[in-house]
Motif scaffolding. Structure first.
Motif, mmCIF file in Angstrom:
data_model
loop_
_atom_site.group_PDB
_atom_site.id
_atom_site.type_symbol
_atom_site.label_atom_id
_atom_site.label_comp_id
_atom_site.label_asym_id
_atom_site.label_seq_id
_atom_site.Cartn_x
_atom_site.Cartn_y
_atom_site.Cartn_z
ATOM 1 N N LYS A 107 1.209 -1.072 -0.023
ATOM 2 C CA LYS A 107 -0.203 0.285 0.144
ATOM 3 C C LYS A 107 0.352 1.078 -0.421
ATOM 4 C CE LYS A 107 -3.853 0.355 -0.091
ATOM 5 N NZ LYS A 107 -4.328 1.046 -1.168
ATOM 6 N N ARG A 108 1.961 0.957 0.972
ATOM 7 C CA ARG A 108 3.033 2.334 0.668
ATOM 8 C C ARG A 108 3.519 2.827 -0.722
ATOM 9 N NH1 ARG A 108 7.566 1.385 4.370
ATOM 10 N NH2 ARG A 108 7.976 -0.304 3.482
ATOM 11 N N LYS A 109 3.846 2.056 -1.629
ATOM 12 C CA LYS A 109 4.812 1.431 -3.200
ATOM 13 C C LYS A 109 3.301 2.287 -3.371
ATOM 14 C CE LYS A 109 7.609 0.112 -6.135
ATOM 15 N NZ LYS A 109 8.855 -0.470 -6.500
ATOM 16 N N PHE A 110 2.011 1.025 -4.042
ATOM 17 C CA PHE A 110 0.808 1.025 -4.987
ATOM 18 C C PHE A 110 0.136 1.488 -4.155
ATOM 19 C CE2 PHE A 110 3.666 -2.367 -5.695
ATOM 20 C CZ PHE A 110 4.411 -1.793 -6.869
ATOM 21 N N PRO A 111 -0.326 3.269 -3.844
ATOM 22 C CA PRO A 111 -1.615 3.203 -2.982
ATOM 23 C C PRO A 111 -3.030 2.992 -3.652
ATOM 24 C CG PRO A 111 -0.547 5.751 -3.570
ATOM 25 C CD PRO A 111 0.312 3.866 -4.070
ATOM 26 N N ASP A 112 -2.942 2.492 -4.754
ATOM 27 C CA ASP A 112 -4.304 2.156 -5.606
ATOM 28 C C ASP A 112 -4.654 1.373 -5.708
ATOM 29 O OD1 ASP A 112 -5.018 5.063 -5.369
ATOM 30 O OD2 ASP A 112 -3.464 5.490 -7.914
ATOM 31 N N LEU A 113 -3.633 -0.004 -4.959
ATOM 32 C CA LEU A 113 -4.058 -0.958 -5.941
ATOM 33 C C LEU A 113 -5.057 -1.621 -4.693
ATOM 34 C CD1 LEU A 113 -2.591 -4.185 -7.279
ATOM 35 C CD2 LEU A 113 -1.014 -3.753 -5.458
ATOM 36 N N VAL A 114 -5.520 -2.363 -4.932
ATOM 37 C CA VAL A 114 -6.814 -3.065 -4.551
ATOM 38 C C VAL A 114 -5.530 -3.925 -3.359
ATOM 39 C CG1 VAL A 114 -9.093 -3.776 -3.905
ATOM 40 C CG2 VAL A 114 -8.409 -2.339 -5.441
ATOM 41 N N VAL A 115 -5.835 -4.116 -1.857
ATOM 42 C CA VAL A 115 -4.824 -5.972 -1.516
ATOM 43 C C VAL A 115 -6.156 -6.027 -0.712
ATOM 44 C CG1 VAL A 115 -3.586 -6.042 0.214
ATOM 45 C CG2 VAL A 115 -3.046 -3.930 -1.592
ATOM 46 N N ILE A 116 -6.198 -7.302 -1.258
ATOM 47 C CA ILE A 116 -7.424 -8.051 -0.146
ATOM 48 C C ILE A 116 -6.005 -8.998 0.597
ATOM 49 C CG2 ILE A 116 -9.123 -9.805 -0.181
ATOM 50 C CD1 ILE A 116 -9.546 -8.590 -4.035
ATOM 51 N N THR A 117 -6.510 -9.581 1.606
ATOM 52 C CA THR A 117 -6.308 -10.342 2.611
ATOM 53 C C THR A 117 -7.353 -11.673 2.694
ATOM 54 O OG1 THR A 117 -6.706 -9.009 4.601
ATOM 55 C CG2 THR A 117 -4.871 -9.064 3.614
ATOM 56 N N ASP A 118 -6.623 -12.372 3.108
ATOM 57 C CA ASP A 118 -7.568 -13.936 3.405
ATOM 58 C C ASP A 118 -6.818 -14.279 5.164
ATOM 59 O OD1 ASP A 118 -8.439 -16.715 2.686
ATOM 60 O OD2 ASP A 118 -6.448 -17.038 4.255
ATOM 61 N N VAL A 119 -8.230 -13.939 5.201
ATOM 62 C CA VAL A 119 -8.678 -14.355 6.683
ATOM 63 C C VAL A 119 -8.892 -15.720 7.171
ATOM 64 C CG1 VAL A 119 -9.974 -12.966 8.793
ATOM 65 C CG2 VAL A 119 -9.257 -11.142 7.187
ATOM 66 N N CYS A 120 -7.676 -16.021 7.616
ATOM 67 C CA CYS A 120 -7.852 -17.553 7.664
ATOM 68 C C CYS A 120 -6.601 -18.054 9.379
ATOM 69 C CB CYS A 120 -7.988 -18.864 6.775
ATOM 70 S SG CYS A 120 -8.658 -20.035 6.680
ATOM 71 N N LEU A 121 -6.555 -19.001 9.687
ATOM 72 C CA LEU A 121 -6.501 -19.300 10.484
ATOM 73 C C LEU A 121 -5.240 -20.705 9.932
ATOM 74 C CD1 LEU A 121 -7.970 -19.224 14.015
ATOM 75 C CD2 LEU A 121 -6.200 -17.716 13.053
ATOM 76 N N CYS A 122 -5.716 -21.558 9.413
ATOM 77 C CA CYS A 122 -4.703 -22.873 8.355
ATOM 78 C C CYS A 122 -3.519 -22.278 8.474
ATOM 79 C CB CYS A 122 -5.475 -23.469 7.601
ATOM 80 S SG CYS A 122 -5.929 -22.254 6.069
ATOM 81 N N GLU A 123 -3.016 -21.337 7.632
ATOM 82 C CA GLU A 123 -1.801 -21.786 7.753
ATOM 83 C C GLU A 123 -1.150 -20.726 8.738
ATOM 84 O OE1 GLU A 123 -2.985 -18.491 4.029
ATOM 85 O OE2 GLU A 123 -3.899 -19.239 5.683
ATOM 86 N N TYR A 124 -0.924 -20.536 9.583
ATOM 87 C CA TYR A 124 -0.808 -20.605 11.077
ATOM 88 C C TYR A 124 -0.854 -21.127 12.067
ATOM 89 C CZ TYR A 124 -1.061 -15.979 8.710
ATOM 90 O OH TYR A 124 -0.961 -15.337 7.614
ATOM 91 N N THR A 125 -1.593 -22.796 11.859
ATOM 92 C CA THR A 125 -1.871 -22.988 13.027
ATOM 93 C C THR A 125 -0.989 -24.264 13.214
ATOM 94 O OG1 THR A 125 -3.850 -24.242 11.923
ATOM 95 C CG2 THR A 125 -4.421 -23.162 13.650
ATOM 96 N N SER A 126 -0.180 -25.047 13.685
ATOM 97 C CA SER A 126 0.658 -26.151 14.036
ATOM 98 C C SER A 126 -0.206 -27.630 13.741
ATOM 99 C CB SER A 126 0.864 -26.328 15.483
ATOM 100 O OG SER A 126 -0.051 -26.147 15.867
ATOM 101 N N HIS A 127 -1.341 -27.559 13.744
ATOM 102 C CA HIS A 127 -2.806 -28.399 13.483
ATOM 103 C C HIS A 127 -2.531 -28.039 11.723
ATOM 104 C CE1 HIS A 127 -5.382 -26.357 14.752
ATOM 105 N NE2 HIS A 127 -5.077 -25.780 15.405
ATOM 106 N N GLY A 128 -3.033 -27.676 11.144
ATOM 107 C CA GLY A 128 -3.392 -27.089 10.049
ATOM 108 C C GLY A 128 -4.991 -26.611 9.784
#
Length: 322
Positions: A107-128
């Motif tokens: 966002k700092r470099k491309f203020p007009d780029l639409v940045v969407i984020t995936d909101v989930c926990l599977c990439e961050y949990t030890s059990h998947g």
């Protein structure tokens, strides 16, 4: 005797163009990126089952996005791969986590780029799995608090849209409430409302390093045999505050997209998932199909069925073709 002559309007490319009903634009496409927490600035690892897609360091992400923006890229969706994982997915909502850093950087470099984020926990949990585990079962309500915290941290970092993909009941409401409470009333939610327990996700789990360590996700993702349930899920999320409704995967569920288009009257997204990408790539690399024409035909079919936005790993390529 007169009869219908559809070929009159197919005689030349110019005639075909002026009556074409569905068009693909750069604005319709979203490119996914996998960003890795690493000390190696130049880290770039091709995903074996997804030729042409990479796990990227922050530096390499910026480099790749810069080239794509020059070709007309309008939107991205980010997936994070943390250095450390635990049972409560603490890196998912760490204000200095890998996705939060990536959002801030882009966002700092491309203020007009639409940045969407995936909101989930599977990439961050030890059990998947996509939530808190108790007795080998994903707990719905305790997970909502962590998902809401994750979404808030993404928006504070600068995300334009948050996209919960966990399929916990009530997560859109939880995210809407926490965003509104902190003054982010105008931040849209794009809900993976209709996310099937699909066999097409295999390559993604390699890319995001999110394979479940036990069991599967059928207790929270949808049964591929169900259609009416999709409408109920979509309407529930829309009522809770979702601004865009997503169907995932795309091509096997065009009938669902069409039904939602006819009944919900809100913006729709579709995810052309990793398995769809991998199949086309594999066939192309073997010389069995014309990759460009098959990709464009598949994307046009998704848009024709009702999608306003298409998340596709082919986005960077298609932008060059367009």
């Amino acid at each position: 005797m007169t009869f219908f002559r559809g070929r009159r309007l197919r005689k030349t490319q110019s005639l075909r163009d002026i009556v074409q009903e569905t068009w693909l634009r750069p604005e319709d496409l979203v490119q996914p990126y996998f960003v890795v927490e690493t000390s190696d600035k130049n880290f770039s690892k091709e995903i074996t089952s997804m030729p042409g897609q990479f796990q990227l360091s922050l530096f390499k992400l910026e480099e790749k996005v810069t080239k794509a923006v020059d070709n007309g890229l309008k939107s991205v969706i980010l997936f994070g791969i943390p250095e450390k994982k635990d049972e409560i997915a603490s890196e998912a909502y760490n204000p200095k986590g890998i996705v939060q850093q990536a959002v801030h950087k882009l966002k700092r470099k491309f203020p007009d780029l639409v940045v969407i984020t995936d909101v989930c926990l599977c990439e961050y949990t030890s059990h998947g799995h996509c939530g808190i585990i108790e007795d080998r079962h994903v707990q719905n309500d305790p997970t909502l608090k962590l998902l809401a915290k994750t979404a808030l941290s993404h928006v504070k970092a600068g995300a334009d849209i948050v996209a919960p993909s966990d399929m916990m009941d009530g997560r859109v409401k939880a995210i809407r409430e926490i965003l509104d409470k902190h003054g982010f009333i105008e931040t849209p939610i794009m809900s993976y409302a209709v996310k099937y327990a699909s066999s097409f996700y295999g390559p993604f789990r390699e890319a995001a390093e999110s394979t479940p360590q036990f069991g599967d996700r059928k207790s929270y993702q949808m049964n591929p045999a169900n259609s009416n349930e999709a409408i109920l899920e979509a309407k529930a999320d829309f009522t809770e505050g979702a601004d865009i409704i997503m169907v995932k995967p795309a091509l096997p569920y065009l009938d669902i997209l069409q039904r939602l288009k006819d009944s919900l009257f809100c913006p729709l997204a579709a995810y052309q998932v990793s398995g769809e990408y991998a199949q086309i790539k594999a066939a192309s690399l073997n010389g069995w199909i014309d990759e460009k024409n098959v990709v464009l035909e598949s994307l046009i079919s998704i848009k024709r069925a009702g999608a306003n936005l298409i998340i596709s790993y082919f986005t960077e390529q298609v932008l060059k073709w367009l």
